[in-house]
Write an enzyme that holds these catalytic residues in place. Sequence first.
Site, PDB file in Angstrom:
ATOM      1  N   GLU A 274      -9.556   5.778 -35.569  1.00  0.00           N
ATOM      2  CA  GLU A 274     -10.968   6.097 -35.775  1.00  0.00           C
ATOM      3  C   GLU A 274     -11.698   4.937 -36.462  1.00  0.00           C
ATOM      4  OE1 GLU A 274      -8.629   9.937 -36.854  1.00  0.00           O
ATOM      5  OE2 GLU A 274      -8.230   7.773 -36.644  1.00  0.00           O
TER       6      GLU A 274
ATOM      7  N   CYS B 175      -9.639   9.191 -42.694  1.00  0.00           N
ATOM      8  CA  CYS B 175     -10.494   9.014 -41.515  1.00  0.00           C
ATOM      9  C   CYS B 175     -11.569  10.096 -41.437  1.00  0.00           C
ATOM     10  CB  CYS B 175      -9.643   9.027 -40.245  1.00  0.00           C
ATOM     11  SG  CYS B 175      -8.531   7.618 -40.123  1.00  0.00           S
TER      12      CYS B 175
ATOM     13  N   ALA C  17      46.530   6.126 -25.336  1.00  0.00           N
ATOM     14  CA  ALA C  17      47.401   5.930 -26.494  1.00  0.00           C
ATOM     15  C   ALA C  17      47.318   4.520 -27.066  1.00  0.00           C
ATOM     16  CB  ALA C  17      48.842   6.264 -26.123  1.00  0.00           C
TER      17      ALA C  17
ATOM     18  N   TRP D  94      37.358   2.144 -18.334  1.00  0.00           N
ATOM     19  CA  TRP D  94      36.288   3.118 -18.529  1.00  0.00           C
ATOM     20  C   TRP D  94      36.811   4.510 -18.251  1.00  0.00           C
ATOM     21  CZ3 TRP D  94      32.205   1.152 -20.792  1.00  0.00           C
ATOM     22  CH2 TRP D  94      31.894  -0.195 -20.607  1.00  0.00           C
TER      23      TRP D  94
ATOM     24  N   ASP E 230      35.560  -3.569 -29.456  1.00  0.00           N
ATOM     25  CA  ASP E 230      34.953  -3.676 -28.131  1.00  0.00           C
ATOM     26  C   ASP E 230      33.923  -4.797 -27.993  1.00  0.00           C
ATOM     27  OD1 ASP E 230      36.449  -1.434 -27.464  1.00  0.00           O
ATOM     28  OD2 ASP E 230      34.810  -0.044 -27.886  1.00  0.00           O
TER      29      ASP E 230
ATOM     30  N   GLU F  32      26.703   5.751 -31.156  1.00  0.00           N
ATOM     31  CA  GLU F  32      27.723   5.424 -30.164  1.00  0.00           C
ATOM     32  C   GLU F  32      28.955   4.796 -30.821  1.00  0.00           C
ATOM     33  OE1 GLU F  32      27.448   4.151 -26.182  1.00  0.00           O
ATOM     34  OE2 GLU F  32      25.294   3.923 -26.302  1.00  0.00           O
TER      35      GLU F  32
END
Length: 347
Positions: A55, A88, A167, A173, A203, A269
């Site tokens: 605004e 505002c 194991a 994947w 990883d 993740e």
Amino acid sequence: MAVHEVERHAMTRALELAARGPRGANPQVGAVILSPAGEILAEGWHHGAGTPHAEIDALSKLQGDAARGATAVVTLEPCNHTGRTGPCSLALIDAGISRVIYALDDPGVVSGGGAERLRSAGVEVEAGEQADGARALISDWLTAQRLGRPHITVKWAQSLDGRAAAADGSSQWITGSAARADVHRRRAAADAIIVGTGTVLADDPALTARDGDTLYEHQPIPVVIGSRETPTDAAVRRHPHEALFYAAGDLQSVIADLHERGIQSAFIEGGPTLASSFIAAGLADRVLAYVAPVLLGGGRLALTEIGVPTISAARRLAVEEWVPLGADMLAIATFEDNESDHNEGVR
């Protein structure tokens, strides 16, 4: 008094302007100032924390009494408190605005109430115009306001017998290409992606969101939690965003800091240990469990200890959807018992 067609068009424009603003601690808001004849006098949007609200941004483009008798069309109820900027609602009153149309009520206990202040000053106020569109635009911000922290999704991939790895620790994947592509699409919708140092060391993930070999336009900020040092040549250090590193410890403090930084949604993740820690701490709102039709056996479970000593203490979820992804299946489920009512606005 009904909303006129020209005002509806102005709200559509205000939503377009709002989308130009950055996601962060403050909501994306757009504003359009209309003359009594329905002509656009000025436009504005919120450019980020500490900058003028939409605004004020629009009013700053007018001179003298140009706003007197005009209509302000805003995607969120004008705020009613003094934070890094002034209220505002008062600015609109002082500018001589005679009518305000807004889409959504401000959920903040502190920042809300602007509509009442405007009405008390004799300004005509209409609420709810294109509320669904405004809600869709800032849904993550609204959720973060309700929770008092980012909305947290915990993701994992598992075999049919509940294992996250074989194991020997290998896991790439478990699921197929369709499931992995779905993960990347969902990463691109998050503000941050969180892993533990164990995942980084095992990883070396890039923590980017990719469509094949192409990076999505929006990339989540990478976050690494753990006491072990991340190598200087780790892939995460080459991410488009500078990674945030936190020592292992109080997850509540980590999440509070991310919230302060304007993170509205986080994607966990980090493997079984981190995923279990977030669930045990009551910091998981949604689960994405990608289940592959393979059997691995062994002890590398997708989750470890989550604070459930007996069946009566089981964490029960509501499954929103089962999504087939090639040979795999995605379960999308929510922890409805985690929501709280922290409604202190930050505009």
